[in-house]
Design an enzyme around this catalytic site. Sequence first.
Site, PDB file in Angstrom:
ATOM      1  N   GLY A  72       0.784  -1.223   0.000  1.00  9.78           N
ATOM      2  CA  GLY A  72       0.000   0.000   0.000  1.00  9.78           C
ATOM      3  C   GLY A  72       0.816   1.272   0.000  1.00  9.78           C
ATOM      4  O   GLY A  72       0.452   2.257  -0.644  1.00  9.78           O
ATOM      5  N   ASN A 152      -7.536   3.563   9.178  1.00 11.36           N
ATOM      6  CA  ASN A 152      -6.831   2.419   9.748  1.00 11.36           C
ATOM      7  C   ASN A 152      -6.844   2.392  11.269  1.00 11.36           C
ATOM      8  O   ASN A 152      -6.613   1.343  11.868  1.00 11.36           O
ATOM      9  CB  ASN A 152      -5.389   2.383   9.246  1.00 11.36           C
ATOM     10  CG  ASN A 152      -4.677   3.711   9.452  1.00 11.36           C
ATOM     11  OD1 ASN A 152      -5.156   4.754   9.018  1.00 11.36           O
ATOM     12  ND2 ASN A 152      -3.532   3.685  10.096  1.00 11.36           N
ATOM     13  N   GLN A 180      -7.402  -0.646   4.126  1.00 17.51           N
ATOM     14  CA  GLN A 180      -8.219  -1.258   5.173  1.00 17.51           C
ATOM     15  C   GLN A 180      -9.596  -1.692   4.679  1.00 17.51           C
ATOM     16  O   GLN A 180     -10.296  -2.430   5.373  1.00 17.51           O
ATOM     17  CB  GLN A 180      -8.385  -0.285   6.340  1.00 17.51           C
ATOM     18  CG  GLN A 180      -7.115   0.030   7.087  1.00 17.51           C
ATOM     19  CD  GLN A 180      -6.564  -1.157   7.863  1.00 17.51           C
ATOM     20  OE1 GLN A 180      -7.280  -2.081   8.224  1.00 17.51           O
ATOM     21  NE2 GLN A 180      -5.255  -1.141   8.123  1.00 17.51           N
ATOM     22  N   SER A 200      -3.293  -3.534  -0.147  1.00 20.80           N
ATOM     23  CA  SER A 200      -2.160  -4.337   0.306  1.00 20.80           C
ATOM     24  C   SER A 200      -2.638  -5.727   0.688  1.00 20.80           C
ATOM     25  O   SER A 200      -3.689  -5.890   1.304  1.00 20.80           O
ATOM     26  CB  SER A 200      -1.496  -3.658   1.510  1.00 20.80           C
ATOM     27  OG  SER A 200      -0.305  -4.315   1.872  1.00 20.80           O
ATOM     28  N   HIS A 202      -1.409  -8.110   2.808  1.00 19.23           N
ATOM     29  CA  HIS A 202      -1.301  -8.699   4.143  1.00 19.23           C
ATOM     30  C   HIS A 202      -2.416  -8.274   5.098  1.00 19.23           C
ATOM     31  O   HIS A 202      -2.482  -8.748   6.229  1.00 19.23           O
ATOM     32  CB  HIS A 202       0.070  -8.410   4.766  1.00 19.23           C
ATOM     33  CG  HIS A 202       0.267  -7.001   5.227  1.00 19.23           C
ATOM     34  ND1 HIS A 202       0.264  -6.651   6.552  1.00 19.23           N
ATOM     35  CD2 HIS A 202       0.482  -5.856   4.545  1.00 19.23           C
ATOM     36  CE1 HIS A 202       0.481  -5.352   6.669  1.00 19.23           C
ATOM     37  NE2 HIS A 202       0.616  -4.845   5.464  1.00 19.23           N
ATOM     38  N   THR A 238      11.432  -7.215 -11.347  1.00 23.25           N
ATOM     39  CA  THR A 238      11.024  -8.604 -11.535  1.00 23.25           C
ATOM     40  C   THR A 238       9.796  -8.919 -10.679  1.00 23.25           C
ATOM     41  O   THR A 238       9.750  -8.597  -9.496  1.00 23.25           O
ATOM     42  CB  THR A 238      12.178  -9.557 -11.152  1.00 23.25           C
ATOM     43  OG1 THR A 238      13.297  -9.270 -11.979  1.00 23.25           O
ATOM     44  CG2 THR A 238      11.766 -11.007 -11.329  1.00 23.25           C
ATOM     45  N   CYS A 326       2.170   1.229  11.832  1.00 18.18           N
ATOM     46  CA  CYS A 326       3.260   1.955  11.175  1.00 18.18           C
ATOM     47  C   CYS A 326       3.795   3.083  12.039  1.00 18.18           C
ATOM     48  O   CYS A 326       4.852   3.643  11.756  1.00 18.18           O
ATOM     49  CB  CYS A 326       2.779   2.518   9.835  1.00 18.18           C
ATOM     50  SG  CYS A 326       2.163   1.252   8.710  1.00 18.18           S
TER      51      CYS A 326
END
Length: 393
Positions: A72, A152, A180, A200, A202, A238, A326
């Site tokens: 994210g 969040n 979220q 994101s 996870h 990659t 975070c």
Amino acid sequence: MPGMIYLDHAATTQIAPEVLEAMQPFLFGKYGNASTLYDLGKISKEAVEHARRQAADVIGAKPEEIYFTSGGSEADNWALKTAARMYRRRGNHIITTKIEHHAVLNSCKALEEEGFSVTYLNVDEEGRVRTEELKRAIRPNTILISVMYANNEIGTIQPIDEIAKIAKARRILFHTDAVQAYGQIPISVQQTPLDMLSTSSHKLYGPKGVGCLYIREGTPLKSYIDGGGQERGKRAGTENVPGIVGFGKASELARIEMPYRIARETRLRDELIKNVLREIPYTRLNGGRENRLPNNANFCFQFVEGGNLLVLLDMKGICASTASACSAGEKPVSHVLKAIGVPEEIAAGSLRLTLGKNTTPEEIAYTVECLKECVRKLREKSLAYKEYEKTLR
């Protein structure tokens, strides 16, 4: 209750067994580079494109509108910085809110250093943007609006559909940080005319280190990372094939399970909120009862320091947080709680509990009992609480 009770799903989630199973072949035998032309590489390429379709289906997007990123934060940086620089000839004004994730706030600060002007909108006491205030903030030189889909920390869901329509009517690019919200609540880019959306993996039982940026077809956004021609020339590097495959599977599961999870998590969340507010005095719920993520409960316990409360809960096997993961290492009071008007001395006692699809009613009941005990212990040691008690006598 023995074992660990994990109530920090807004920070990260455990990889689902089905996701791990989908990833494993691409960690060993099917390890080809997705940009190569031989069969081993083509297998990886096909897996990436399948994951792209899975990610797109969650929000009703076209697969070619999905661009995989490292998560994210990269997606937010890409959307804001690239869009602002590309449209600079049309203007230099950006609108966001005071409660955004730091990936957006710090991107805006970086753009201010380049000469852009940023308006940081206030929110109401529940953390929602006032659309009339947004309209008043728009200038002739406004080129970009970025408002998160759901917060969040306090779980507040924004009026994104209305905001997107305001931006479209004025031909202003609109971005939303949906980290979220993606896979947690229904989102339709067909119904809501937003231009860019970040997410994101996870946060929805997928692997860390992968996410995506949705870019509406026809939005001329340039590459943020220079290098090779991966992601149709938009994002060099990659491809993280195992991560992308995992993200795709997690997205598919989230789409299928969403109605059941919303109903179940909402019931447990409401039970948690009701019992905490009933059983523990001098407690505040942050954010409203409505327009809230199904799994989010955020409280402030007066006369308590949030960090100390986390330690006591951890000793009882309960994982929680005081704010965004975070910013967990930072000392200042949450910028989100400050923006919704929580006094600093009360905001210091904040606690975020975020439920998951495996959270049980028994875990919720145990958590409430532990909270009662831990808050009581901390208040017994609080000079401010003792002084307050004297005023009640």
